[in-house]
Write a protein that holds these residues in place. Structure first.
Motif, PDB file in Angstrom:
ATOM      1  N   ASP A 178      36.376  40.048  43.585  1.00 43.82           N
ATOM      2  CA  ASP A 178      37.108  40.833  42.571  1.00 43.82           C
ATOM      3  C   ASP A 178      38.531  40.316  42.401  1.00 43.82           C
ATOM      4  N   VAL A 179      39.179  39.921  43.499  1.00 43.72           N
ATOM      5  CA  VAL A 179      40.523  39.349  43.416  1.00 43.72           C
ATOM      6  C   VAL A 179      40.507  38.071  42.585  1.00 43.72           C
ATOM      7  N   ALA A 180      39.520  37.254  42.842  1.00 39.87           N
ATOM      8  CA  ALA A 180      39.413  35.985  42.108  1.00 39.87           C
ATOM      9  C   ALA A 180      39.172  36.238  40.613  1.00 39.87           C
ATOM     10  N   LEU A 181      38.317  37.230  40.310  1.00 41.40           N
ATOM     11  CA  LEU A 181      38.037  37.545  38.905  1.00 41.40           C
ATOM     12  C   LEU A 181      39.311  38.010  38.179  1.00 41.40           C
TER      13      LEU A 181
ATOM     14  N   ARG B 147      41.099  36.119  34.973  1.00 41.50           N
ATOM     15  CA  ARG B 147      41.367  36.805  33.690  1.00 41.50           C
ATOM     16  C   ARG B 147      42.838  36.698  33.280  1.00 41.50           C
ATOM     17  N   ALA B 148      43.718  36.760  34.238  1.00 38.94           N
ATOM     18  CA  ALA B 148      45.151  36.641  33.953  1.00 38.94           C
ATOM     19  C   ALA B 148      45.611  35.292  34.457  1.00 38.94           C
ATOM     20  N   SER B 149      45.461  34.316  33.591  1.00 42.12           N
ATOM     21  CA  SER B 149      45.731  32.934  34.022  1.00 42.12           C
ATOM     22  C   SER B 149      47.210  32.708  34.306  1.00 42.12           C
ATOM     23  N   ASP B 150      48.103  33.567  33.712  1.00 39.78           N
ATOM     24  CA  ASP B 150      49.534  33.380  33.965  1.00 39.78           C
ATOM     25  C   ASP B 150      50.020  34.238  35.108  1.00 39.78           C
ATOM     26  N   ALA B 151      49.133  34.954  35.773  1.00 39.18           N
ATOM     27  CA  ALA B 151      49.513  35.805  36.897  1.00 39.18           C
ATOM     28  C   ALA B 151      49.374  35.028  38.205  1.00 39.18           C
ATOM     29  N   THR B 152      50.022  35.569  39.220  1.00 45.04           N
ATOM     30  CA  THR B 152      49.900  34.995  40.570  1.00 45.04           C
ATOM     31  C   THR B 152      49.334  36.042  41.505  1.00 45.04           C
TER      32      THR B 152
ATOM     33  N   GLY C 240      37.946  28.832  44.033  1.00 40.97           N
ATOM     34  CA  GLY C 240      38.569  27.835  43.163  1.00 40.97           C
ATOM     35  C   GLY C 240      39.901  28.260  42.577  1.00 40.97           C
ATOM     36  N   ILE C 241      40.580  29.147  43.251  1.00 42.15           N
ATOM     37  CA  ILE C 241      41.892  29.563  42.736  1.00 42.15           C
ATOM     38  C   ILE C 241      42.915  28.518  43.163  1.00 42.15           C
TER      39      ILE C 241
ATOM     40  N   VAL D 149      50.149  39.692  40.532  1.00 41.94           N
ATOM     41  CA  VAL D 149      51.519  39.751  39.998  1.00 41.94           C
ATOM     42  C   VAL D 149      51.510  39.150  38.583  1.00 41.94           C
ATOM     43  N   PRO D 150      51.501  39.981  37.512  1.00 42.97           N
ATOM     44  CA  PRO D 150      51.502  39.456  36.138  1.00 42.97           C
ATOM     45  C   PRO D 150      52.790  38.683  35.864  1.00 42.97           C
TER      46      PRO D 150
END
Length: 565
Positions: free
Chosen positions: A436-439, A443-448, A493-494, A516-517
């Motif tokens: 779920d963390v990876a998903l 989804r938020a490619s600019d988040a960390t 794969g993060i 973190v968005p």
């Protein structure tokens, strides 16, 4: 004799006309404007030349028993004078004396009195008169008979004439163009021979001469009256004053004043009237004033004055906002400027299409709390004490609220209580959470991502070993965080650069995962964590055997007895 009478009459008329034309020409040369009206005299004195043409004869008894008949002849030389006293402009009494001597004992002198009527017009005065009196008449004298002696007898005169006003000394002189009279004489010379007999001549008399005028009976100018209203235009309730100005009043008489008007009550008995307009409907009104100093013609006059009562004009209002653009929740001051043309008292009220507006004076406050972004219409209303209203609007723009600042999101937590031998190992129970963390990260490619490792506090122990266990706990919390990151990088794969590892102080054997968005600040949103130096803490493989109790010079110390699944 008849021919001589007509000839003489013609001469007199020609002379009179010539003199009149000459005087008119002279007057015309003296002024090119219309001559002013001459005053109406009280006394007219006339002196002039007179020509007498008798028609009649005397039958004189003779010594031989016969009768000699002799006729009168015209008398070319004569003088006449009269005085007329006028009771009014048209009627007067007149006395007259005329003398027509012949030199042959056959002349005539008359002294008469009677009535005269005149009819003054511009520059001219025609008149007629009737006189009665006496005549001193002599008889015809034809040689060789003796002359009849002068004898007094009755005389009657009827005639008329025309006076022309001369423009000298305020028209005090006039020229009698002609006076034409018929006269009847009667004389009884007695029964004597040669000098007796009776005479009843009818006479034509023509006269001309100068008229001198005295006094003035021109009636006084008529009373005149003028009125004015002040002011001429008012609103209901405002006073109006009517002022009358009379002229040609006789200072010896007392003038009375009255006022009237249709639908208007005027108070006052002098030359000033006052009007209360409070009950008057809008419209135009006429007031009539009357002044009188007597009951005769010309001793009173009327005047009129007009004024207008205007309808009350409605008020006007303007509306403004300051500031006209606000942020959500801010306030704006609304100012209403109302004007009443009649300075009536005004009452203010307000409405707003959104938000709330409060205020009853000429200012109000618009609160935009709870109002959506966009334009808010504020209506300013004003009403006077007569119920007349006016409205105006203004707008206040509410800016679009900025999006809320991104916040760090708390994701799931994985537990490390199952493998006592390998307390830092990410076991299979953690897969669901980390998937779920990876998903979320995908989804938020600019988040960390931030993973925070924690460890439970150990049981109480002697102080000499407490520092050693605290150091091992910190190493174990850091190892758990590093191992979790390693799983996310290798298994999911993060990108490793998107994942930060930290240790926390929750006192539990777990790892807390955070998203973190972009724009969020983790240290602001989550406090009490410490960054892990990943150069000193290396990830452990999930299949690695349990670690022995070996003192390492690293920041992480695995728990004793940790085993691998």
């Amino acid at each position: 004799m008849h021919s001589r009478l007509l000839t003489s009459l013609s001469r007199i008329l020609l002379v009179g006309c010539a003199v009149g034309v000459g005087a008119s020409s002279m007057y015309g040369q003296s002024s090119t404007s219309t001559p002013p009206e001459a005053p109406t005299s009280r006394i007219d004195v006339f002196l002039g030349y007179s020509y007498l043409a008798p028609k009649g004869s005397v039958a004189t008894p003779q010594a031989d028993g016969t009768t000699f008949t002799d006729s009168y002849s015209s008398i070319n030389a004569g003088a006449i004078g009269s005085v007329a006293y006028y009771f009014n402009k048209y009627v007067g009494g007149q006395i007259e004396y005329a003398n027509h001597p012949d030199g042959n004992n056959d002349g005539a002198q008359t002294a008469q009195a009677g009535i005269i009527f005149r009819f003054p017009v511009q520059g001219m005065t025609p008149f007629v008169h009737g006189l009665a009196g006496g005549v001193r008449l002599g008889g015809p004298n034809d040689e060789p008979f003796a002359a009849h002696p002068y004898t007094w007898g009755p005389a009657l005169t009827a005639g008329g004439g025309l006076d022309y006003d001369l423009p000298f000394m305020n028209h005090r002189f006039g020229l009698r163009l002609f006076q034409a009279d018929y006269e009847y004489f009667h004389a009884n010379f007695g029964p004597e021979v040669y000098v007796g007999g009776r005479a009843n001549p009818g006479n034509a008399r023509l006269s001309t001469g100068l008229v001198v005028k005295f006094g003035n009976i021109t009636p006084p100018p008529p009373v005149q009256y003028a009125c004015s209203a002040s002011p001429t235009s008012v609103f209901p309730g405002e006073p109006v004053t009517i002022t009358g100005t009379a002229s040609n009043l006789n200072p010896k008489k007392t003038a009375t004043y009255t006022w009237s008007g249709q639908g208007v009550t005027v108070s006052g008995s002098s030359s000033t009237g006052n009007i209360d307009t409070a009950s008057l409907a809008p419209g135009s009104y006429t007031v009539t004033g009357h002044v009188a100093e007597g009951t005769k013609a010309g001793e009173s006059a009327d005047c009129t004055a007009q004024f207008t009562v205007k309808a009350f004009e409605p008020p006007t209002v303007s509306c403004s906002a300051n500031p006209s653009t606000v942020k959500p929740g801010d306030s704006s001051t609304i100012t209403a400027t109302g004007v009443s043309p009649q300075n009536r008292p005004l009452t203010y009220s307000y409405q707003a299409s959104a938000g709330t507006v409060s205020g009853t004076g000429n200012t109000a406050t618009l609160s935009t709390t709870g109002a959506p972004a966009g334009s808010v219409t504020v209506t300013c209303n004003v009403v006077d004490d007569k119920g007349q209203t006016a409205s105006s609007t203004t707008t206040v723009s509410i800016e679009q609220a900025p999006p809320p600042a991104p916040k760090t999101q708390t994701l799931c937590t994985i537990q490390f209580d199952h493998d006592k031998k390998r307390p830092a190992r990410v076991d299979n129970d953690a897969k669901g959470c980390l998937d779920d963390v990876a998903l979320n990260a995908q989804r938020a490619s600019d988040a960390t991502l931030v993973v925070v490792g924690n460890t439970a506090a150990p049981a109480a122990e002697p102080a000499k070993g407490r520092h050693h266990h605290e150091h091992m706990e910190a190493d174990l919390a850091a190892q758990r965080a590093v191992n979790t990151k390693d799983y996310l990088v290798k298994e999911k794969g993060i990108d490793a650069s998107r994942i930060s590892v930290r240790t926390g102080t929750t006192g539990t054997n777990e790892v807390d995962n955070y998203l973190v968005p972009a724009g969020a600040t983790f240290d602001t949103d989550v406090t009490g964590t410490t960054a892990v130096d990943e150069s000193t803490v290396k990830p452990q493989a999930r299949t690695a055997p349990p670690a022995h109790h070996v003192h390492r010079k690293t920041a992480v110390h695995p728990a004793p007895g940790a085993t691998s699944n």
